[in-house]
Scaffold this active site. Structure first.
Site, PDB file in Angstrom:
ATOM      1  N   CYS A 114       0.836  -1.209   0.000  1.00 15.51           N
ATOM      2  CA  CYS A 114       0.000   0.000   0.000  1.00 15.51           C
ATOM      3  C   CYS A 114       0.867   1.253   0.000  1.00 15.51           C
ATOM      4  CB  CYS A 114      -0.931  -0.025   1.212  1.00 15.51           C
ATOM      5  SG  CYS A 114      -1.977   1.433   1.313  1.00 15.51           S
ATOM      6  N   CYS A 120      -0.413   4.136   2.152  1.00 14.32           N
ATOM      7  CA  CYS A 120      -0.225   3.918   3.601  1.00 14.32           C
ATOM      8  C   CYS A 120       1.232   4.166   3.984  1.00 14.32           C
ATOM      9  CB  CYS A 120      -0.548   2.479   4.011  1.00 14.32           C
ATOM     10  SG  CYS A 120      -2.045   1.799   3.327  1.00 14.32           S
ATOM     11  N   ASP A 121       2.157   3.655   3.205  1.00  8.44           N
ATOM     12  CA  ASP A 121       3.550   3.582   3.655  1.00  8.44           C
ATOM     13  C   ASP A 121       4.531   4.437   2.854  1.00  8.44           C
ATOM     14  OD1 ASP A 121       2.798   1.750   5.603  1.00  8.44           O
ATOM     15  OD2 ASP A 121       2.999   0.047   4.252  1.00  8.44           O
TER      16      ASP A 121
END
Ligand code: NDP
Length: 330
Positions: free
Chosen positions: A155, A158-159
């Site tokens: 992701c 997300c990261d």
């Protein structure tokens, strides 16, 4: 597959009373990601007495991520597991009955709707909210498993932030891979897009976007052999070019974007999905083709797949379910 086919329907209720393996509930929620818990918060507050089964991965995909900085309400960020614990606590505070258990079959051929849990118990429900999510596909390499959460991620939104100014690679050639690669290109120093064929699967418009992105280099006909790293995490990736030549590149982050698998298989006999298995909902609502069955979160979202959009759609599902129950009472 209809797991009730072999049952004697006439005797079903009697056997339930005696064996205790059939339970009647008003509202069944399947899945414990942001969509499931948000549906539970709204359903519990609307006196629908929701019963929520957590599934194979309690807390859903977010429990595999580290910091979550883009969920509103956490100005300092929050870890995925803590966020999910908070959502669970909020759902139970209003009386949601949260249980361990995996939905293993469904029968939506009549009412009440029936869902089998752990191949043993049957839940009969007036409304069912499907929030089973999607599972990111991984390459299946040992080194990939080893560095999950230490440089390997599925992701970018997300990261990606953790790789600001650094070099990363994205594997995949579809819309997700190109979207993630272009997103990362805005944050990172250099992004390699590792594509196994000599062309992208992504739509033309996305391809053009990728080609316009200066710090994005597409490595066609490259297969990932191994993710390289040490105790600090990922340090590189070993690729096979055109089937024979080994190439190592230095990277700090490796993003897998080779598709997701929506967890809709057990509902497939009754619930309409698209060709990739995503549940089709009526636009602007959480309604599926079966009345009294609603879907929210990543199992029906081919596009956004964010925690906050999943939560929003969970709210929609609970409101749609409440209205549906109200219409039954009219
Ligand atoms: P796709 O199935 O479309 O693409 C998967 C990609 O990963 C393909 O390029 C495939 O290669 C590659 N791949 C699969 N397995 C491997 C492997 N083992 N090693 C290397 N590469 C591999 O998945 P997406 O998640 O990209 O998209 C799913 C759906 O969601 C699509 O319909 C897409 O259009 C849609 N979507 C739309 C977006 C948008 O409109 N903004 C954004 C994201 C997704 P190959 O091509 O060789 O099979």
């Amino acid at each position: 597959m209809n797991f009730f086919k072999s049952m004697d329907i006439t005797n079903e209720k009697d056997s339930a009373k005696t064996s205790g393996d059939v339970e009647k509930v008003k509202c069944l929620i399947i899945g414990s990601g942001p969509a499931g818990y948000t549906a539970a918060i709204y359903a519990a507050r609307a006196n629908m007495s929701p019963v929520l089964y957590e599934g194979l991965q309690p807390g859903g995909q977010l429990t595999t991520t580290t910091e979550v900085d883009n969920f509103p309400g956490y100005p300092q960020g929050v870890t995925g597991p803590v966020l999910m614990e908070d959502l669970k606590a909020q759902a139970t505070r209003f009386g949601t009955d949260v249980r361990f258990g995996l939905a293993t079959a469904a029968d939506f051929s009549g009412r009440p709707h029936k869902v089998e849990i752990d191949n043993t118990k049957t839940i009969e429900a007036d409304v069912v909210i499907i929030a089973t999510g999607a599972t990111a596909k991984y390459l299946g390499l040992e080194s990939e498993e080893k560095f999950k959460g230490m440089g390997v991620s599925a992701c970018a939104t997300c990261d990606g932030f953790f790789y600001k100014g650094r070099d990363v690679a994205v594997v995949g050639g579809g819309d997700t891979a190109v979207e993630e690669a272009t997103y990362l290109a805005g944050i990172c120093n250099k992004v390699y897009l590792i594509v196994r064929r000599d062309e992208l699967r992504a739509s033309k418009i996305m391809q053009e976007r990728a080609l316009r992105t200066k710090n994005l280099e597409i490595l066609f006909e490259h297969q990932t052999k191994e993710i390289l790293g040490d105790n600090s995490g990922v340090t590189g990736v070993r690729l096979i070019r055109k089937g024979n030549e080994e190439v190592d590149i230095k990277i700090d982050g490796f993003f897998v974007a080779i598709g997701h698998h929506p967890n809709s298989d057990i509902f497939a006999e009754y619930i309409k999905t698209d060709e990739n298995g995503y549940i089709i909902t009526t636009p602007g609502s959480s309604k599926t083709n079966v009345s009294g069955v609603f879907a929210c979160g990543d199992v029906q979202d081919t596009h956004y797949r964010q925690a906050i959009t999943a939560a929003g759609s969970g709210c929609m599902a609970a409101l749609d379910a409440e209205r549906y129950l109200g219409s039954l009472e009219d």
